[in-house]
Motif scaffolding. Sequence first.
Motif, PDB file in Angstrom:
ATOM      1  N   GLU A 101      48.891  51.071  33.007  1.00 48.96           N
ATOM      2  CA  GLU A 101      49.076  50.873  31.564  1.00 48.96           C
ATOM      3  C   GLU A 101      47.792  50.440  30.893  1.00 48.96           C
ATOM      4  O   GLU A 101      47.436  50.911  29.828  1.00 48.96           O
ATOM      5  N   GLN A 102      47.123  49.480  31.502  1.00 46.07           N
ATOM      6  CA  GLN A 102      45.858  48.996  30.955  1.00 46.07           C
ATOM      7  C   GLN A 102      44.722  49.646  31.748  1.00 46.07           C
ATOM      8  O   GLN A 102      44.128  49.049  32.634  1.00 46.07           O
ATOM      9  N   TRP A 103      44.394  50.882  31.388  1.00 45.06           N
ATOM     10  CA  TRP A 103      43.406  51.647  32.134  1.00 45.06           C
ATOM     11  C   TRP A 103      42.043  50.971  32.146  1.00 45.06           C
ATOM     12  O   TRP A 103      41.268  51.118  33.081  1.00 45.06           O
ATOM     13  N   TYR A 104      41.748  50.187  31.135  1.00 44.71           N
ATOM     14  CA  TYR A 104      40.447  49.526  31.029  1.00 44.71           C
ATOM     15  C   TYR A 104      40.325  48.356  32.010  1.00 44.71           C
ATOM     16  O   TYR A 104      39.247  47.795  32.177  1.00 44.71           O
ATOM     17  N   LEU A 105      41.417  47.975  32.676  1.00 47.09           N
ATOM     18  CA  LEU A 105      41.378  46.932  33.697  1.00 47.09           C
ATOM     19  C   LEU A 105      41.479  47.522  35.108  1.00 47.09           C
ATOM     20  O   LEU A 105      41.725  46.800  36.064  1.00 47.09           O
ATOM     21  N   ASN A 106      41.266  48.809  35.230  1.00 46.56           N
ATOM     22  CA  ASN A 106      41.341  49.472  36.528  1.00 46.56           C
ATOM     23  C   ASN A 106      40.173  49.030  37.400  1.00 46.56           C
ATOM     24  O   ASN A 106      39.019  49.032  36.967  1.00 46.56           O
ATOM     25  N   SER A 107      40.475  48.665  38.643  1.00 45.92           N
ATOM     26  CA  SER A 107      39.432  48.134  39.531  1.00 45.92           C
ATOM     27  C   SER A 107      38.359  49.167  39.853  1.00 45.92           C
ATOM     28  O   SER A 107      37.192  48.817  40.045  1.00 45.92           O
ATOM     29  N   TRP A 108      38.729  50.438  39.905  1.00 52.29           N
ATOM     30  CA  TRP A 108      37.739  51.479  40.181  1.00 52.29           C
ATOM     31  C   TRP A 108      36.715  51.547  39.046  1.00 52.29           C
ATOM     32  O   TRP A 108      35.505  51.605  39.284  1.00 52.29           O
ATOM     33  N   LEU A 109      37.187  51.495  37.828  1.00 51.21           N
ATOM     34  CA  LEU A 109      36.308  51.548  36.664  1.00 51.21           C
ATOM     35  C   LEU A 109      35.439  50.297  36.569  1.00 51.21           C
ATOM     36  O   LEU A 109      34.223  50.381  36.358  1.00 51.21           O
ATOM     37  N   LEU A 110      36.055  49.133  36.752  1.00 52.15           N
ATOM     38  CA  LEU A 110      35.317  47.872  36.637  1.00 52.15           C
ATOM     39  C   LEU A 110      34.285  47.706  37.749  1.00 52.15           C
ATOM     40  O   LEU A 110      33.195  47.175  37.506  1.00 52.15           O
ATOM     41  N   SER A 111      34.592  48.166  38.953  1.00 49.22           N
ATOM     42  CA  SER A 111      33.607  48.073  40.033  1.00 49.22           C
ATOM     43  C   SER A 111      32.422  48.999  39.766  1.00 49.22           C
ATOM     44  O   SER A 111      31.283  48.679  40.121  1.00 49.22           O
ATOM     45  N   GLY A 112      32.667  50.127  39.123  1.00 48.54           N
ATOM     46  CA  GLY A 112      31.565  51.002  38.727  1.00 48.54           C
ATOM     47  C   GLY A 112      30.660  50.334  37.701  1.00 48.54           C
ATOM     48  O   GLY A 112      29.432  50.415  37.787  1.00 48.54           O
TER      49      GLY A 112
END
Length: 140
Positions: A101-112
């Motif tokens: 739901e909160q795509w901006y808190l996705n761990s894959w994105l944040l680790s990038g």
Amino acid sequence: MNKTVLNLLIKNKKKLGLIAIAISILTWFLEFYGVVYVCPYCRTQRTIIGLLGLSLLLPNTRNWLNLYVATTLAIFGFFVASYQHFEGWKKIMSGKFIWGEQWYLNSWLLSGFALFIISGLLLLIWTSVKTIDTNSKLSQ
């Protein structure tokens, strides 16, 4: 006057260090208030971003001790962020990846983003003003 991005970053080393510290503190508060889930990988990455920001606030970032400590911390941060990021790629390749739901808190994105920030801070710590000035004189 050479107006390259690198010169702009070098001139604003202290401000970038403060921004890195602010990012670290803000993300810690987000976890403490329950906005994001507890993640040991994320904790490590945000702490290293803050410590590298502190390293940029030192009067001489090119001191051998600062370079050693910053590089060691950054290597550890690279390892943790790379492992978390690769786990996301494994999910993508196996078809199990979900943005949520909160795509901006996705761990894959944040680790990038963490990989990008940690590498940028370390490169900024290792860059000297003398090197940039010499290169800009050669290009004229």
